[in-house]
Design an enzyme around this catalytic site. Sequence first.
Site, PDB file in Angstrom:
ATOM      1  N   ASN A 211       0.868  -1.191   0.000  1.00  0.00           N
ATOM      2  CA  ASN A 211       0.000   0.000   0.000  1.00  0.00           C
ATOM      3  C   ASN A 211       0.898   1.232   0.000  1.00  0.00           C
ATOM      4  O   ASN A 211       2.106   1.118   0.212  1.00  0.00           O
ATOM      5  CB  ASN A 211      -0.940  -0.042   1.218  1.00  0.00           C
ATOM      6  CG  ASN A 211      -0.149  -0.021   2.513  1.00  0.00           C
ATOM      7  OD1 ASN A 211       0.493   0.969   2.847  1.00  0.00           O
ATOM      8  ND2 ASN A 211      -0.167  -1.134   3.245  1.00  0.00           N
ATOM      9  N   ASP A 280      -3.041  -6.993   5.587  1.00  0.00           N
ATOM     10  CA  ASP A 280      -3.812  -8.014   6.309  1.00  0.00           C
ATOM     11  C   ASP A 280      -3.602  -9.397   5.701  1.00  0.00           C
ATOM     12  O   ASP A 280      -3.745 -10.402   6.374  1.00  0.00           O
ATOM     13  CB  ASP A 280      -5.300  -7.658   6.268  1.00  0.00           C
ATOM     14  CG  ASP A 280      -5.576  -6.403   7.079  1.00  0.00           C
ATOM     15  OD1 ASP A 280      -4.989  -6.279   8.177  1.00  0.00           O
ATOM     16  OD2 ASP A 280      -6.333  -5.529   6.610  1.00  0.00           O
ATOM     17  N   LYS A 290      10.226 -15.503 -11.398  1.00  0.00           N
ATOM     18  CA  LYS A 290       9.277 -14.508 -11.888  1.00  0.00           C
ATOM     19  C   LYS A 290       8.141 -15.195 -12.649  1.00  0.00           C
ATOM     20  O   LYS A 290       8.394 -15.998 -13.554  1.00  0.00           O
ATOM     21  CB  LYS A 290      10.027 -13.519 -12.790  1.00  0.00           C
ATOM     22  CG  LYS A 290       9.173 -12.375 -13.253  1.00  0.00           C
ATOM     23  CD  LYS A 290       9.974 -11.407 -14.107  1.00  0.00           C
ATOM     24  CE  LYS A 290       9.048 -10.371 -14.712  1.00  0.00           C
ATOM     25  NZ  LYS A 290       9.732  -9.499 -15.634  1.00  0.00           N
ATOM     26  N   PHE A 324      -3.808   2.846  14.854  1.00  0.00           N
ATOM     27  CA  PHE A 324      -4.096   3.835  13.816  1.00  0.00           C
ATOM     28  C   PHE A 324      -5.033   3.177  12.811  1.00  0.00           C
ATOM     29  O   PHE A 324      -4.900   1.981  12.548  1.00  0.00           O
ATOM     30  CB  PHE A 324      -2.797   4.301  13.121  1.00  0.00           C
ATOM     31  CG  PHE A 324      -2.017   5.266  13.969  1.00  0.00           C
ATOM     32  CD1 PHE A 324      -1.334   4.821  15.091  1.00  0.00           C
ATOM     33  CD2 PHE A 324      -2.011   6.618  13.676  1.00  0.00           C
ATOM     34  CE1 PHE A 324      -0.653   5.702  15.913  1.00  0.00           C
ATOM     35  CE2 PHE A 324      -1.327   7.521  14.476  1.00  0.00           C
ATOM     36  CZ  PHE A 324      -0.647   7.060  15.603  1.00  0.00           C
ATOM     37  N   LYS A 338     -12.529  -1.413  16.143  1.00  0.00           N
ATOM     38  CA  LYS A 338     -11.121  -1.875  16.223  1.00  0.00           C
ATOM     39  C   LYS A 338     -10.545  -1.619  17.615  1.00  0.00           C
ATOM     40  O   LYS A 338      -9.787  -2.431  18.146  1.00  0.00           O
ATOM     41  CB  LYS A 338     -10.262  -1.148  15.183  1.00  0.00           C
ATOM     42  CG  LYS A 338     -10.435  -1.710  13.796  1.00  0.00           C
ATOM     43  CD  LYS A 338      -9.664  -0.935  12.768  1.00  0.00           C
ATOM     44  CE  LYS A 338     -10.108  -1.365  11.382  1.00  0.00           C
ATOM     45  NZ  LYS A 338      -9.557  -0.541  10.339  1.00  0.00           N
ATOM     46  N   LYS A 342      -9.285  -4.901  19.536  1.00  0.00           N
ATOM     47  CA  LYS A 342      -7.843  -5.074  19.767  1.00  0.00           C
ATOM     48  C   LYS A 342      -7.425  -4.685  21.180  1.00  0.00           C
ATOM     49  O   LYS A 342      -6.244  -4.678  21.490  1.00  0.00           O
ATOM     50  CB  LYS A 342      -7.056  -4.273  18.717  1.00  0.00           C
ATOM     51  CG  LYS A 342      -7.419  -4.676  17.271  1.00  0.00           C
ATOM     52  CD  LYS A 342      -6.475  -4.117  16.208  1.00  0.00           C
ATOM     53  CE  LYS A 342      -7.051  -4.373  14.812  1.00  0.00           C
ATOM     54  NZ  LYS A 342      -6.078  -4.335  13.739  1.00  0.00           N
TER      55      LYS A 342
HETATM   56  O1  C5P Z   1      -5.634  -2.734   9.361  1.00  0.00           O
HETATM   57  P1  C5P Z   1      -6.400  -2.165  10.520  1.00  0.00           P
HETATM   58  O2  C5P Z   1      -7.308  -1.066  10.118  1.00  0.00           O
HETATM   59  O3  C5P Z   1      -7.037  -3.229  11.387  1.00  0.00           O
HETATM   60  O4  C5P Z   1      -5.280  -1.449  11.407  1.00  0.00           O
HETATM   61  C1  C5P Z   1      -5.578  -0.932  12.680  1.00  0.00           C
HETATM   62  C2  C5P Z   1      -4.364  -1.022  13.549  1.00  0.00           C
HETATM   63  O5  C5P Z   1      -3.955  -2.379  13.684  1.00  0.00           O
HETATM   64  C3  C5P Z   1      -3.142  -0.269  13.045  1.00  0.00           C
HETATM   65  O6  C5P Z   1      -2.582   0.346  14.186  1.00  0.00           O
HETATM   66  C4  C5P Z   1      -2.246  -1.343  12.470  1.00  0.00           C
HETATM   67  O7  C5P Z   1      -0.871  -1.011  12.589  1.00  0.00           O
HETATM   68  C5  C5P Z   1      -2.605  -2.545  13.302  1.00  0.00           C
HETATM   69  N1  C5P Z   1      -2.494  -3.821  12.552  1.00  0.00           N
HETATM   70  C6  C5P Z   1      -1.577  -4.762  12.966  1.00  0.00           C
HETATM   71  N2  C5P Z   1      -1.463  -5.941  12.280  1.00  0.00           N
HETATM   72  C7  C5P Z   1      -2.247  -6.198  11.207  1.00  0.00           C
HETATM   73  C8  C5P Z   1      -3.185  -5.233  10.779  1.00  0.00           C
HETATM   74  C9  C5P Z   1      -3.275  -4.056  11.470  1.00  0.00           C
HETATM   75  O8  C5P Z   1      -0.858  -4.530  13.934  1.00  0.00           O
HETATM   76  N3  C5P Z   1      -2.130  -7.351  10.571  1.00  0.00           N
END
Ligand code: C5P
Length: 402
Positions: A211, A280, A290, A324, A338, A342
């Site tokens: 990204n 994700d 390749k 974030f 979230k 989390k």
């Molecule tokens: O991707 P998402 O919107 O869930 O991200 C929210 C938070 O979770 C961010 O702080 C991101 O750094 C963290 N995150 C993570 N591991 C992932 C996806 C997101 O630590 N696989």
Amino acid sequence: MGELSVLAGRSIVLGVSGGIAAYKSVELLRLLSSQDARVRVAMTKNAARFVGPVLFEALSGQPVYMDMWRENHEIRHIDWAREADLVILAPATANLVGKMACGLADDALSTLLLAVTAPILVCPSMNTHMFENPRVQDNLKRLSDTGLHVMAPGSGFLACGDTGPGRLPDPADIADRAAALLCEKDLSGLKVLVTAGPTREPLDPVRFLSNPSSGKMGFALARAAEHRGAEVVLVSGPVQLADPLGVKVVRVTTAREMADAVFAEAKDADMVLKAAAVSDFRPKTCAAHKEKKNKADTNLRLARNPDILKELGKEKSDKVLVGFAAETRKLAAYASSKLEEKNLDMIVANLVGEAGSGFGSDTNKVSVFYRDGYSEDLDLMTKDQVAHAVLDRAARYLPQAE
Ligand code: C5P
């Protein structure tokens, strides 16, 4: 509610002595002024051979102090020294360093320096052999030993044709150390772990899923936490940013590498700020060679990456956890879910696509959601200012703040 930069309103005397790098102090002056510092320039007569005082006067909007004997009833070296929050000597020549080490005062700048009680940041700039001369090294050591802050010079090709140490540190790095010196050390004794940037998930040796995260928000957080006295570890995916000064940087590529680095560093961290845009998913397999485009179409099979922050949330104890979230819609609903899922203290959310916000931008407009259900919308600010605003708020969750 806007946040001020650490330098805003602070009184800085920029001391310029006669080295070729004097022209770089013009850029430094501009950088400090752009952060609303009140900068006044004191220069030596030899510095004026390289850059005229008129330029410094025009850019600082203040008279330049160069000649002690042309003052009208003012004792400028005492007044300026008394009013200074910080003095920066850039470039500091071997001669100026020597004079300071011996406590000599034979012109406006050196006299002013003896009257200063504020921190003094010394940025040496000279020929490599002069810099390595034991007498100059002794003098620099004497300045450090007596509480002055001496920056290491940059290394490389010098204007005199030699190569080696002696180059004036980058003006951006000097401004960074100035902010560090003026910043309140409210996070000292704490370990802060920050993540930044994207991750890359390889499809084959030359392609990956990723990204556009630039890493700027995470790097700004790491810089701000270091300025505030924390021991900072920054785990970053692939970005085009230089290591922030005074920060341990661990560079990784994939989400799984980021997970390993974060879990190792998080054990004794007091605060974790996860600004990284972690992928994700990753391709289920990575081709050894390749992939060729001879198929009409193809399917890509994906596997879930570990949710690093969610794992940290499971063993949170009194660690402050800040997430974030970059969203394209339903900011409040997604951010709040979230936060809960989390087990975070705070989540900093922004809408991707808003003017001046998000990926790659130097500014950000964020909303902050807190674990008690409260939320606030912050103004559009530079990412450095957002970083301080986020740290101010995260610090309220530290056990010692309760
Ligand atoms: O991707 P998402 O919107 O869930 O991200 C929210 C938070 O979770 C961010 O702080 C991101 O750094 C963290 N995150 C993570 N591991 C992932 C996806 C997101 O630590 N696989």
